[in-house]
Design an enzyme around this catalytic site. Structure first.
Site, mmCIF file in Angstrom:
data_model
loop_
_atom_site.group_PDB
_atom_site.id
_atom_site.type_symbol
_atom_site.label_atom_id
_atom_site.label_comp_id
_atom_site.label_asym_id
_atom_site.label_seq_id
_atom_site.Cartn_x
_atom_site.Cartn_y
_atom_site.Cartn_z
ATOM 1 C CE LYS A 53 -3.810 -2.498 2.103
ATOM 2 N NZ LYS A 53 -4.519 -2.939 3.307
ATOM 3 C CD GLN A 97 -3.500 -4.336 6.533
ATOM 4 O OE1 GLN A 97 -3.402 -3.395 5.755
ATOM 5 N NE2 GLN A 97 -4.084 -5.471 6.209
ATOM 6 C CG ASP A 120 -9.697 -0.521 4.150
ATOM 7 O OD1 ASP A 120 -9.373 -0.759 2.975
ATOM 8 O OD2 ASP A 120 -9.069 -0.932 5.148
#
Ligand code: NAD
Length: 283
Positions: A53, A97, A120
């Site tokens: 990422k 995460q 997200d």
């Protein structure tokens, strides 16, 4: 019939090029699109994912600030950190995460992220916005799948799409997106009886379970489009999806490979969401 490949790597490259251009336009206005990535603990797979990422971001001109916290961090400290990132105008997107250490309530942590920065798309407000067709952030994996269908000019209206898997991050949002495009949608899961009887009716199959060879050639209607979200390791340790690729490609009209299919698109859509968060904040 031998199916044509939907090349996730090539499509992701195009999307990254578009993100680069839009990022440069924001930078010209003095705005640096910035993603905060919060990693708690030392899960090995998570380490790899966050590295990707960060690299993807910097390649497109986005700034990704990776902050690592020890596995023993308290939930209260993490929540305080997220609140600080919410309040920081220089941060446009926040990604925590997953998985988090067991002593933390992931739902509570995700809900602490401002929906305006939820790149997200896991926040309940994001899920709700998708459900009612309002602007919000769509989860990256199903959004990437939809982009793949768009890339082949596939008209979903009136088609039957079968989604296998009902997770909150893939199956359910995928079904909502397909429904939003006026497809007829069936969601299957581990309690579905005679999965093949249902998938054989499908014009589009999205497999998102995590089980090698779940979708075999006899389960696919000739000419169907097959998107493989699954990520598994086969007996030789090689990455593979949920679809018996070699056999199904002889039946389907279009198919995504693993690797090189949905995975790169998931990564690309995170960049798109981060950029959009910055564009929305910029007005
Ligand atoms: P999950 O693991 O949380 O849930 C799996 C889903 O599959 C559940 O809804 C379950 O009911 C269903 N299921 C399980 N066994 C089944 C069966 N035999 N028949 C029908 N349905 C069954 O799901 P997830 O997080 O959405 O992940 C699914 C897969 O997708 C995993 O392999 C994961 O690694 C992969 N994944 C890939 C990407 C990517 O970018 N390529 C992103 C996210 C997830």
């Amino acid at each position: 019939m031998t199916a044509q490949l939907i090349d996730g790597n090539a499509l992701a490259r195009q999307i990254r090029a578009d993100v680069s251009g839009r990022t440069a336009a924001l930078q010209a206005r003095g705005i640096q699109p910035t993603l905060a990535i919060v990693l708690v603990g030392d899960d090995p797979a998570s380490q790899v994912y966050v590295k990707h990422k960060v690299n993807d971001s910097s390649e497109t001109g986005l700034v990704a600030n990776l902050e690592r916290h020890p596995a023993g961090m308290s939930e209260a400290a993490l929540l305080a950190r997220i609140h600080a990132l919410n309040d920081d105008p220089a941060v446009h997107g926040i990604l925590v995460q997953l998985p988090l250490p067991k002593h933390m309530d992931s739902h509570k942590v995700i809900e602490a992220i401002s929906p305006a920065k939820d790149v997200d798309g896991f926040h309940v407000a994001s899920a709700g916005a998708l459900m009612v067709g309002q602007p919000g952030f769509w989860p990256c994996t199903p959004h990437g799948c939809l982009k793949m269908l768009d890339s082949i000019g596939y008209e979903l209206r009136g088609k039957h799409a079968v989604v296998i898997g009902r997770s909150n991050i893939v199956g359910k949002p995928m079904a909502m997106m397909l429904l939003g495009r006026s497809a007829t949608v069936t969601i299957c899961h581990s309690a579905t009886a005679d999965l093949g009887a249902i998938t054989r009716q499908a014009d589009v199959i999205v497999a998102a379970v995590g089980k090698q060879n779940l979708v075999t050639a006899d389960m696919v209607k000739p000419g169907a489009v097959v998107l493989d979200v699954g990520m598994n390791r086969n007996a030789e340790g090689k990455l593979c999806g949920d679809v018996d690729f070699d056999a199904v490609k002889e039946v389907a009209s279009w198919i995504t490979p693993v690797p090189g299919g949905v995975g790169p698109m998931t990564r690309a859509m995170l960049l798109v969401n981060t950029l959009e968060a910055a564009e929305r904040a910029a007005g």
